[in-house]
Design an enzyme around this catalytic site. Structure first.
Site, PDB file in Angstrom:
ATOM      1  N   ALA A  46     -11.063  25.597   9.816  1.00  0.00           N
ATOM      2  CA  ALA A  46     -10.872  26.906   9.188  1.00  0.00           C
ATOM      3  C   ALA A  46     -10.438  27.983  10.168  1.00  0.00           C
ATOM      4  O   ALA A  46      -9.984  29.047   9.751  1.00  0.00           O
ATOM      5  CB  ALA A  46     -12.160  27.337   8.500  1.00  0.00           C
ATOM      6  N   ARG A  73     -15.884  24.376  14.439  1.00  0.00           N
ATOM      7  CA  ARG A  73     -16.935  24.272  15.444  1.00  0.00           C
ATOM      8  C   ARG A  73     -17.413  25.663  15.888  1.00  0.00           C
ATOM      9  O   ARG A  73     -18.600  25.927  15.987  1.00  0.00           O
ATOM     10  CB  ARG A  73     -16.364  23.530  16.650  1.00  0.00           C
ATOM     11  CG  ARG A  73     -17.334  23.389  17.792  1.00  0.00           C
ATOM     12  CD  ARG A  73     -16.613  22.778  18.974  1.00  0.00           C
ATOM     13  NE  ARG A  73     -16.543  21.340  18.830  1.00  0.00           N
ATOM     14  CZ  ARG A  73     -17.435  20.510  19.378  1.00  0.00           C
ATOM     15  NH1 ARG A  73     -18.435  20.987  20.070  1.00  0.00           N
ATOM     16  NH2 ARG A  73     -17.314  19.214  19.237  1.00  0.00           N
ATOM     17  N   ASP A 114       2.373  15.952   1.855  1.00  0.00           N
ATOM     18  CA  ASP A 114       3.669  16.080   2.490  1.00  0.00           C
ATOM     19  C   ASP A 114       4.200  17.385   1.911  1.00  0.00           C
ATOM     20  O   ASP A 114       4.607  17.424   0.749  1.00  0.00           O
ATOM     21  CB  ASP A 114       4.587  14.912   2.124  1.00  0.00           C
ATOM     22  CG  ASP A 114       5.907  14.996   2.868  1.00  0.00           C
ATOM     23  OD1 ASP A 114       6.517  16.092   2.854  1.00  0.00           O
ATOM     24  OD2 ASP A 114       6.320  14.007   3.478  1.00  0.00           O
ATOM     25  N   HIS A 115       4.144  18.446   2.671  1.00  0.00           N
ATOM     26  CA  HIS A 115       4.352  19.752   2.039  1.00  0.00           C
ATOM     27  C   HIS A 115       5.767  19.913   1.476  1.00  0.00           C
ATOM     28  O   HIS A 115       5.995  20.762   0.637  1.00  0.00           O
ATOM     29  CB  HIS A 115       3.957  20.899   2.968  1.00  0.00           C
ATOM     30  CG  HIS A 115       4.967  21.230   4.018  1.00  0.00           C
ATOM     31  ND1 HIS A 115       5.084  20.515   5.180  1.00  0.00           N
ATOM     32  CD2 HIS A 115       5.911  22.198   4.087  1.00  0.00           C
ATOM     33  CE1 HIS A 115       6.055  21.033   5.914  1.00  0.00           C
ATOM     34  NE2 HIS A 115       6.577  22.058   5.276  1.00  0.00           N
ATOM     35  N   HIS A 143       8.895  13.850   5.541  1.00  0.00           N
ATOM     36  CA  HIS A 143       9.679  14.770   4.714  1.00  0.00           C
ATOM     37  C   HIS A 143      11.038  14.192   4.318  1.00  0.00           C
ATOM     38  O   HIS A 143      11.470  14.268   3.173  1.00  0.00           O
ATOM     39  CB  HIS A 143       9.915  16.092   5.444  1.00  0.00           C
ATOM     40  CG  HIS A 143       8.665  16.721   5.981  1.00  0.00           C
ATOM     41  ND1 HIS A 143       7.474  16.688   5.309  1.00  0.00           N
ATOM     42  CD2 HIS A 143       8.416  17.398   7.129  1.00  0.00           C
ATOM     43  CE1 HIS A 143       6.550  17.322   6.017  1.00  0.00           C
ATOM     44  NE2 HIS A 143       7.097  17.757   7.131  1.00  0.00           N
TER      45      HIS A 143
HETATM   46  C1  BG6 Z   1       6.230  20.149   9.732  1.00  0.00           C
HETATM   47  C2  BG6 Z   1       6.643  19.702  11.106  1.00  0.00           C
HETATM   48  O1  BG6 Z   1       5.734  19.060   9.005  1.00  0.00           O
HETATM   49  O2  BG6 Z   1       7.342  20.695   9.059  1.00  0.00           O
HETATM   50  C3  BG6 Z   1       7.234  20.852  11.889  1.00  0.00           C
HETATM   51  O3  BG6 Z   1       5.532  19.187  11.800  1.00  0.00           O
HETATM   52  C4  BG6 Z   1       8.329  21.526  11.096  1.00  0.00           C
HETATM   53  O4  BG6 Z   1       7.722  20.413  13.133  1.00  0.00           O
HETATM   54  C5  BG6 Z   1       7.873  21.847   9.672  1.00  0.00           C
HETATM   55  O5  BG6 Z   1       8.699  22.711  11.763  1.00  0.00           O
HETATM   56  C6  BG6 Z   1       9.033  22.361   8.825  1.00  0.00           C
HETATM   57  O6  BG6 Z   1       8.553  22.799   7.595  1.00  0.00           O
HETATM   58  P1  BG6 Z   1       9.304  23.916   6.762  1.00  0.00           P
HETATM   59  O7  BG6 Z   1       8.523  24.035   5.488  1.00  0.00           O
HETATM   60  O8  BG6 Z   1       9.293  25.156   7.580  1.00  0.00           O
HETATM   61  O9  BG6 Z   1      10.713  23.426   6.546  1.00  0.00           O
END
Ligand code: BG6
Length: 494
Positions: free
Chosen positions: A13, A46, A181-182, A244
């Site tokens: 956090a 922590r 995986d954003h 990604h």
């Molecule tokens: C992350 C990587 O998963 O994605 C980074 O670890 C990268 O290195 C980032 O900069 C990029 O994400 P976004 O959403 O900014 O395109």
């Protein structure tokens, strides 16, 4: 829809992800009424923090990173009242027992029925230990559901990913594990599905008969910033391509699922990953894959340092900051269609873009008229611009028969009032509602690692193959040659 009540445990956090993404995402969900009063957040880390210091942290994070301004005092007080902090040594089970008491108290306070979401914004080495102690400390014995949300990197290769998975599996079932995986939370990535499956004029053309090649670019202008320590060990292949990039590729290449349910969609995605033609030798890798590292460069009048001069990077590092490859999806739909994928740090533009290049017309009736007809393109812009555009050929107005390419452009991010939710908002909301569609399943992760491992192994044998590119340029020339060999070129990114 509103999320059912739950307690969010944010392990890590006091870290960067919580500050940049997670607190702001929770705030947006609250502001939009997607979280109501029966939720709570317990920040775990922590370092000791008093409740008011922690509330200060949350406020600062939202001031700096939220899509919404901080509300008036009364509303803010109501929101932040849901946040508590627990200083915890994650190796100490007693701490988890205390956490359990704290949790039960907060569940009573806000009338939360028992849903518990454990978000581990931690180094993956700690996932196993934290999972065990959650169980041993009684944290999983509540009356409601338990879900584990974890961040990448999920392992370093297939073997380490498998070990990690086995550890977590001793405590959580696959359907309780939400692997983030954003990129899958991004608006336009989710839109790929709709563009493909809701439009009569794309789907019939979406195959080898009509598509010449597909290009996926994930460009970043940043270098490695303060993450040199992590990145030098990882590199572009593991940091961006394994996750990604391959995820984006599956969304483009997958078959239409029979139903829009999480398992049906993920079944289709994993079939794509299994159909990727594996590189069978180092020679194959050399022919189809380019890896590069940035050297010092001049960009917009500024001198950018070489990768090897970056903080916490080995001055003799052979880690790649750029990766490009020609890959094939060996199934009926895509046989013979090259997918060119590339990603890199310190490129000239921050962009995520997919270009679908259609085949040329069977004959060019305009040939006699010195026209070199351009192929049709469908461009899906994911980030930071959101939208799609289609390039077609049309007559130049007023001319006899001159032809010019023309773009039909739909720019979603240009529309007034559009403020697409951040990926993390969507993913947190999905996780708390139990929708795992846009999270990666173990078989996807493991198939992606199998594919990537072959490349990494070949590179290990031949450190000499590292190409270079000046910071602020589009990567090594070898990446252009990759397409030129097939008679194509990278379409310029806007
Ligand atoms: C992350 C990587 O998963 O994605 C980074 O670890 C990268 O290195 C980032 O900069 C990029 O994400 P976004 O959403 O900014 O395109």
């Amino acid at each position: 829809p509103q999320a059912p009540g739950a307690v969010f445990f944010i392990f890590g956090a006091t870290g960067d992800l919580a500050r940049r993404k997670l607190f702001p995402a929770i705030y947006s969900l609250y502001r939009e009424g997607k979280l109501t009063e029966d939720f709570a957040v317990i920040g775990v880390a922590r370092r000791p923090r008093t409740p008011s210091e922690f509330h200060e942290d949350v406020m600062e994070s939202i001031r700096e990173f939220s899509r919404y301004p901080v509300a008036d005092e009364e509303e803010w007080a109501r929101f932040v009242d849901h946040f508590e902090y627990k200083s915890l040594d994650i190796n100490n089970i007693d701490g988890f027992r205390e956490l359990r008491e704290q949790t039960e108290a907060i569940e009573r306070k806000f009338g939360i029925a028992g849903g518990r979401l454990f978000y581990l914004a931690l180094a993956p080495e700690l996932f196993g230990g934290v999972s065990f102690n959650l169980k041993a400390g009684g944290m999983l014995d509540g009356p409601g559901w338990n879900r584990l949300v974890i961040e990448k990197p999920f392992g370093y290769n297939l073997e380490s990913a498998r070990e990690l998975n086995e550890q977590i599996n001793q405590v959580f079932k696959e359907e309780e594990i939400y692997r983030i995986d954003h990129y899958l939370g991004k608006e336009m990535v989710q839109n790929i599905e709709v563009i493909r499956f809701a439009n009569a004029f794309f789907e019939p053309l979406w195959n080898k008969q009509h598509i010449a090649n597909i290009q996926i670019t994930l460009g970043e202008t940043v270098g490695v910033e303060e993450r040199g320590g992590y990145y030098d060990h990882s590199g572009a292949l593991r940091d961006m391509a394994q996750n990604h990039m391959l995820q984006l590729l599956t969304m483009i290449a997958m078959e239409p699922p029979s139903r829009l349910l999480a398992e049906d969609i993920r079944d289709e995605k994993v079939k794509v990953l299994r159909s990727l033609r594996p590189f069978s030798s180092s020679d194959e890798v050399r022919k189809n894959v380019v890896r590069g590292q940035y050297t010092q460069g001049l960009f917009k009048g500024k001198t950018l340092p070489a990768y090897r001069q970056e903080d916490k990077v080995n001055p003799e590092s052979t880690t790649e900051t750029y990766f490009a490859a020609r890959v094939f999806v060996d199934n009926f739909r895509w046989a013979g269609v090259p997918f060119y994928i590339r990603t890199g740090k310190r490129l000239p533009v921050k962009t995520t873009e997919v270009v679908v290049e259609f085949k040329r017309m069977p004959t060019n009736v305009y040939l006699g008229q010195k026209h070199n007809l351009e192929p049709n393109l469908l461009v899906i812009r994911v980030n930071p611009m959101e939208g799609i555009y289609v390039k077609i050929n049309a007559k130049k107005p007023g001319s006899e028969s001159e032809i010019q390419p023309l773009a039909m452009d739909f720019c979603q991010s240009c529309m007034v009032g559009i403020n697409s939710p951040e990926a993390y908002e969507r993913l947190l909301h999905d996780a708390v509602r139990g929708d795992s569609t846009y999270f990666t399943r173990w078989d996807e992760v493991s198939s992606a690692w199998s594919f990537v491992d072959k490349i990494a192994e070949a590179w290990q044998e031949s450190a000499g193959d590292l190409a270079s590119y000046p910071a602020g340029t589009w990567g090594p020339v070898e990446a252009d040659q990759l397409l030129a060999q097939d008679g194509f070129h990278w379409w310029p990114v806007n």
